[in-house]
Design a protein around this motif. Structure first.
Motif, PDB file in Angstrom:
ATOM      1  N   LEU A  18      33.485  40.827  36.999  1.00 15.29           N
ATOM      2  CA  LEU A  18      32.333  41.725  37.085  1.00 15.29           C
ATOM      3  C   LEU A  18      32.194  42.329  38.480  1.00 15.29           C
ATOM      4  O   LEU A  18      31.586  43.390  38.646  1.00 15.29           O
ATOM      5  N   CYS A  19      32.776  41.671  39.463  1.00  8.85           N
ATOM      6  CA  CYS A  19      32.674  42.154  40.841  1.00  8.85           C
ATOM      7  C   CYS A  19      33.637  43.313  41.131  1.00  8.85           C
ATOM      8  O   CYS A  19      33.432  44.069  42.096  1.00  8.85           O
ATOM      9  N   LEU A  20      34.680  43.462  40.345  1.00 11.98           N
ATOM     10  CA  LEU A  20      35.742  44.418  40.688  1.00 11.98           C
ATOM     11  C   LEU A  20      35.255  45.849  40.896  1.00 11.98           C
ATOM     12  O   LEU A  20      35.625  46.486  41.887  1.00 11.98           O
ATOM     13  N   PRO A  21      34.411  46.402  40.017  1.00 12.30           N
ATOM     14  CA  PRO A  21      33.984  47.792  40.225  1.00 12.30           C
ATOM     15  C   PRO A  21      33.106  47.984  41.455  1.00 12.30           C
ATOM     16  O   PRO A  21      32.888  49.115  41.887  1.00 12.30           O
ATOM     17  N   HIS A  22      32.613  46.868  42.014  1.00 17.56           N
ATOM     18  CA  HIS A  22      31.695  46.950  43.154  1.00 17.56           C
ATOM     19  C   HIS A  22      32.389  46.678  44.490  1.00 17.56           C
ATOM     20  O   HIS A  22      31.758  46.791  45.541  1.00 17.56           O
ATOM     21  N   CYS A  23      33.655  46.318  44.449  1.00 19.04           N
ATOM     22  CA  CYS A  23      34.401  46.005  45.675  1.00 19.04           C
ATOM     23  C   CYS A  23      35.035  47.287  46.222  1.00 19.04           C
ATOM     24  O   CYS A  23      35.897  47.890  45.577  1.00 19.04           O
ATOM     25  N   PRO A  24      34.648  47.729  47.423  1.00 19.14           N
ATOM     26  CA  PRO A  24      35.168  49.000  47.940  1.00 19.14           C
ATOM     27  C   PRO A  24      36.667  49.006  48.171  1.00 19.14           C
ATOM     28  O   PRO A  24      37.334  50.006  47.884  1.00 19.14           O
ATOM     29  N   THR A  25      37.231  47.907  48.673  1.00 20.54           N
ATOM     30  CA  THR A  25      38.671  47.913  48.939  1.00 20.54           C
ATOM     31  C   THR A  25      39.474  47.884  47.646  1.00 20.54           C
ATOM     32  O   THR A  25      40.516  48.539  47.544  1.00 20.54           O
ATOM     33  N   TYR A  26      39.005  47.147  46.641  1.00 17.37           N
ATOM     34  CA  TYR A  26      39.709  47.130  45.364  1.00 17.37           C
ATOM     35  C   TYR A  26      39.665  48.501  44.706  1.00 17.37           C
ATOM     36  O   TYR A  26      40.641  48.944  44.074  1.00 17.37           O
ATOM     37  N   ARG A  27      38.555  49.216  44.835  1.00 21.38           N
ATOM     38  CA  ARG A  27      38.437  50.548  44.262  1.00 21.38           C
ATOM     39  C   ARG A  27      39.470  51.510  44.846  1.00 21.38           C
ATOM     40  O   ARG A  27      39.916  52.444  44.185  1.00 21.38           O
ATOM     41  N   VAL A  28      39.863  51.262  46.095  1.00 22.02           N
ATOM     42  CA  VAL A  28      40.852  52.115  46.752  1.00 22.02           C
ATOM     43  C   VAL A  28      42.271  51.715  46.381  1.00 22.02           C
ATOM     44  O   VAL A  28      43.100  52.544  46.013  1.00 22.02           O
ATOM     45  N   THR A  29      42.595  50.411  46.474  1.00 23.98           N
ATOM     46  CA  THR A  29      43.986  49.970  46.330  1.00 23.98           C
ATOM     47  C   THR A  29      44.364  49.563  44.913  1.00 23.98           C
ATOM     48  O   THR A  29      45.552  49.581  44.565  1.00 23.98           O
ATOM     49  N   ARG A  30      43.361  49.130  44.110  1.00 21.45           N
ATOM     50  CA  ARG A  30      43.623  48.576  42.779  1.00 21.45           C
ATOM     51  C   ARG A  30      44.579  47.391  42.843  1.00 21.45           C
ATOM     52  O   ARG A  30      45.295  47.090  41.877  1.00 21.45           O
ATOM     53  N   ASP A  31      44.584  46.717  43.956  1.00 15.61           N
ATOM     54  CA  ASP A  31      45.404  45.522  44.168  1.00 15.61           C
ATOM     55  C   ASP A  31      44.510  44.304  43.987  1.00 15.61           C
ATOM     56  O   ASP A  31      43.479  44.175  44.648  1.00 15.61           O
ATOM     57  N   GLU A  32      44.883  43.420  43.081  1.00 14.50           N
ATOM     58  CA  GLU A  32      44.064  42.244  42.801  1.00 14.50           C
ATOM     59  C   GLU A  32      43.815  41.408  44.059  1.00 14.50           C
ATOM     60  O   GLU A  32      42.760  40.780  44.208  1.00 14.50           O
ATOM     61  N   GLY A  33      44.766  41.423  44.980  1.00 12.08           N
ATOM     62  CA  GLY A  33      44.581  40.681  46.226  1.00 12.08           C
ATOM     63  C   GLY A  33      43.496  41.248  47.102  1.00 12.08           C
ATOM     64  O   GLY A  33      43.008  40.574  48.019  1.00 12.08           O
ATOM     65  N   ASP A  34      43.088  42.492  46.836  1.00 11.33           N
ATOM     66  CA  ASP A  34      42.017  43.129  47.597  1.00 11.33           C
ATOM     67  C   ASP A  34      40.693  43.110  46.851  1.00 11.33           C
ATOM     68  O   ASP A  34      39.759  43.828  47.207  1.00 11.33           O
ATOM     69  N   SER A  35      40.599  42.280  45.820  1.00  6.57           N
ATOM     70  CA  SER A  35      39.344  42.123  45.072  1.00  6.57           C
ATOM     71  C   SER A  35      38.694  40.798  45.463  1.00  6.57           C
ATOM     72  O   SER A  35      39.351  39.902  46.012  1.00  6.57           O
ATOM     73  N   PRO A  36      37.408  40.624  45.186  1.00  6.93           N
ATOM     74  CA  PRO A  36      36.763  39.341  45.519  1.00  6.93           C
ATOM     75  C   PRO A  36      37.409  38.152  44.818  1.00  6.93           C
ATOM     76  O   PRO A  36      37.667  37.122  45.439  1.00  6.93           O
ATOM     77  N   ARG A  37      37.686  38.279  43.508  1.00  9.85           N
ATOM     78  CA  ARG A  37      38.271  37.123  42.827  1.00  9.85           C
ATOM     79  C   ARG A  37      39.701  36.882  43.300  1.00  9.85           C
ATOM     80  O   ARG A  37      40.169  35.742  43.336  1.00  9.85           O
ATOM     81  N   GLY A  38      40.411  37.952  43.663  1.00  7.65           N
ATOM     82  CA  GLY A  38      41.754  37.764  44.203  1.00  7.65           C
ATOM     83  C   GLY A  38      41.722  37.053  45.544  1.00  7.65           C
ATOM     84  O   GLY A  38      42.536  36.154  45.816  1.00  7.65           O
ATOM     85  N   ARG A  39      40.780  37.431  46.391  1.00  7.43           N
ATOM     86  CA  ARG A  39      40.658  36.780  47.701  1.00  7.43           C
ATOM     87  C   ARG A  39      40.203  35.332  47.545  1.00  7.43           C
ATOM     88  O   ARG A  39      40.637  34.454  48.305  1.00  7.43           O
ATOM     89  N   ILE A  40      39.356  35.077  46.569  1.00  8.16           N
ATOM     90  CA  ILE A  40      38.947  33.692  46.314  1.00  8.16           C
ATOM     91  C   ILE A  40      40.139  32.865  45.840  1.00  8.16           C
ATOM     92  O   ILE A  40      40.311  31.699  46.239  1.00  8.16           O
ATOM     93  N   THR A  41      40.969  33.444  45.017  1.00 12.04           N
ATOM     94  CA  THR A  41      42.179  32.744  44.573  1.00 12.04           C
ATOM     95  C   THR A  41      43.079  32.423  45.767  1.00 12.04           C
ATOM     96  O   THR A  41      43.658  31.329  45.845  1.00 12.04           O
ATOM     97  N   LEU A  42      43.198  33.352  46.698  1.00 12.57           N
ATOM     98  CA  LEU A  42      43.976  33.096  47.914  1.00 12.57           C
ATOM     99  C   LEU A  42      43.352  31.974  48.734  1.00 12.57           C
ATOM    100  O   LEU A  42      44.056  31.107  49.263  1.00 12.57           O
ATOM    101  N   MET A  43      42.030  31.970  48.854  1.00 13.61           N
ATOM    102  CA  MET A  43      41.352  30.885  49.579  1.00 13.61           C
ATOM    103  C   MET A  43      41.661  29.537  48.937  1.00 13.61           C
ATOM    104  O   MET A  43      41.952  28.543  49.625  1.00 13.61           O
TER     105      MET A  43
END
Length: 409
Positions: A18-43
């Motif tokens: 649900l966070c994906l459409p609200h993440c500015p960097t994900y909206r630009v790159t469409r890279d899962e690693g630049d989304s909140p859930r992607g960054r949480i997965t990396l953490m």
């Protein structure tokens, strides 16, 4: 926060997206690693040892603008901002010696004043415009920093520092004393805003004091993972305001978020913004003019998501007669300024800024008002590059400019 604490809080993320459409960097790159859930997965991978702290992981984590828009829509209440800060502090400390000069300037007023004087000279020489013209401001470095120089302003006048009499106007009823927080930006960028705030408050019956000895609020250090340095700065500021009764006015929303956090000594509760301080105050003594003025207002992420005060800002602006007020389209999305992000990640910062500049070109206001000095610098630099005739002002400067008596009278 240790590794176990971080893992516990990251487990609250159910990866719903649900966070994906609200993440500015994900909206630009469409890279899962630049989304909140992607960054949480990396953490999670880093904290559990499944991933190494390498350049690819750092790129995604350091690319986060820290807007916290994801927190506002998260059904599980994941404290993403705190997790990002803790991860950076735990795993991505700056290289030894990194930020040494900047850190020294944040802590020493004399050095800041000397550096500010040099910046103003460079600004008057037009080095910022030259950097932009040569196309050298789209990469981290001196040329990028120089692109913000035309807006470097004078520091607050010496007579403001430490004063305790009602400012600039004879008043019959003193409402109380307000202490101005200047931090590290006033001497370089925000002096005129502090001057404007002092004039406004004086006309409204407040005593105004700008205590000496203030340093950076610590937000830049905190978000870069330098928790110890941030805590030191916070302690020094609390000591400056200790024993002084009354609200502490911070004009910069980014500083205000950080000043309100932590401490446990009641200092954070005293920190306020101009919009809240004046919410119930009669503005009649300001003798506001009614000349029509087209204004677009920008609500920084720190104001919207960190403080939840964007409604207060708009309410105060709508009390100004003659002002035709319009919100900047897509105010809910980061402009790309994000503290030092506009310097360290210039290309992403400018991509996030571009739609806002498109909107400003279409709306053609006389003034753009914002509540964050960093966002203001970023927006102003973009406006100059586009050749738009729009003034960028803080809330205090806009209101001050609408007073019937000349500013500074």
């Amino acid at each position: 926060m240790n590794h176990d604490d971080i893992l516990r809080d990251t487990d609250r993320c159910v990866k719903c997206g649900l966070c994906l459409p609200h993440c500015p960097t994900y909206r630009v790159t469409r890279d899962e690693g630049d989304s909140p859930r992607g960054r949480i997965t990396l953490m999670q991978g880093l904290m559990s040892g499944a991933l190494r702290d390498d350049a690819a992981v750092r790129r995604h984590l350091e690319g986060c603008v820290g807007c916290r828009a994801c927190e506002a829509v998260c059904p599980s209440g994941v404290p993403f901002g705190s997790l990002m800060d803790a991860t950076r502090a735990s795993l991505i400390p700056p290289p030894r010696g990194a930020g040494l000069v900047g850190g020294y300037l944040l802590r020493h007023g004399g050095a800041r004043r000397a550096a500010s004087g040099g910046l103003r000279v460079a600004g008057r020489l037009g080095l910022g415009r030259l950097a932009a013209r040569l196309g050298a401001d789209d990469r981290p470095g001196a040329a990028r920093a120089a692109s913000f120089l035309p807006d470097v302003a004078l520091p607050p006048r010496p007579s403001l520092v430490g004063r305790s009499a009602a400012a600039d106007a004879a008043v019959d009823d003193v409402r109380g004393t307000v202490f101005l927080f200047a931090g590290c930006t006033a001497e370089t960028f925000d002096g005129p805003s502090l001057e404007a705030a002092a004039r406004l408050l004086g006309r409204l019956g407040y005593r105004v004091v700008l205590p000496e000895g203030q340093v950076c609020c610590g937000a830049l250090d905190h978000h870069a993972g330098r928790a110890g340095d941030a805590a030191e700065l916070a302690g020094r500021n609390r000591a400056v305001f200790a024993g002084r009764e009354g609200p502490v006015l911070s004009l910069n929303s980014g500083c205000r978020v950080h000043l309100r956090a932590g401490g446990g000594d009641g200092f954070g509760e005293r920190v306020t913004g101009l919009c809240r301080l004046l919410a119930d105050v009669d503005l009649a003594p300001l003798q506001l003019i009614e000349t029509p003025l087209k204004v677009v207002f920008h609500t920084p992420c720190t104001l919207r998501y960190g403080l939840r005060e964007h409604g207060w800002m708009e309410a105060l602006l709508r009390r100004l007669p003659g002002v035709e007020l319009t919100p900047l389209p897509d105010n809910a999305f980061c402009c790309g300024g994000s503290g030092s992000h506009m310097l360290t990640h210039p290309r992403m910062a400018d991509r996030l800024l571009a739609p806002k500049l498109d909107a400003l070109a279409a709306l053609a206001p006389a003034v753009l008002v914002t509540a964050n000095v960093g966002c203001g610098l970023h927006l102003a630099a973009g406006i100059r590059r586009r050749g738009l005739a729009i003034s960028v002002m803080s809330l205090a400067r806009l209101i001050d400019s609408r007073c019937a008596s000349p500013p500074g009278a």
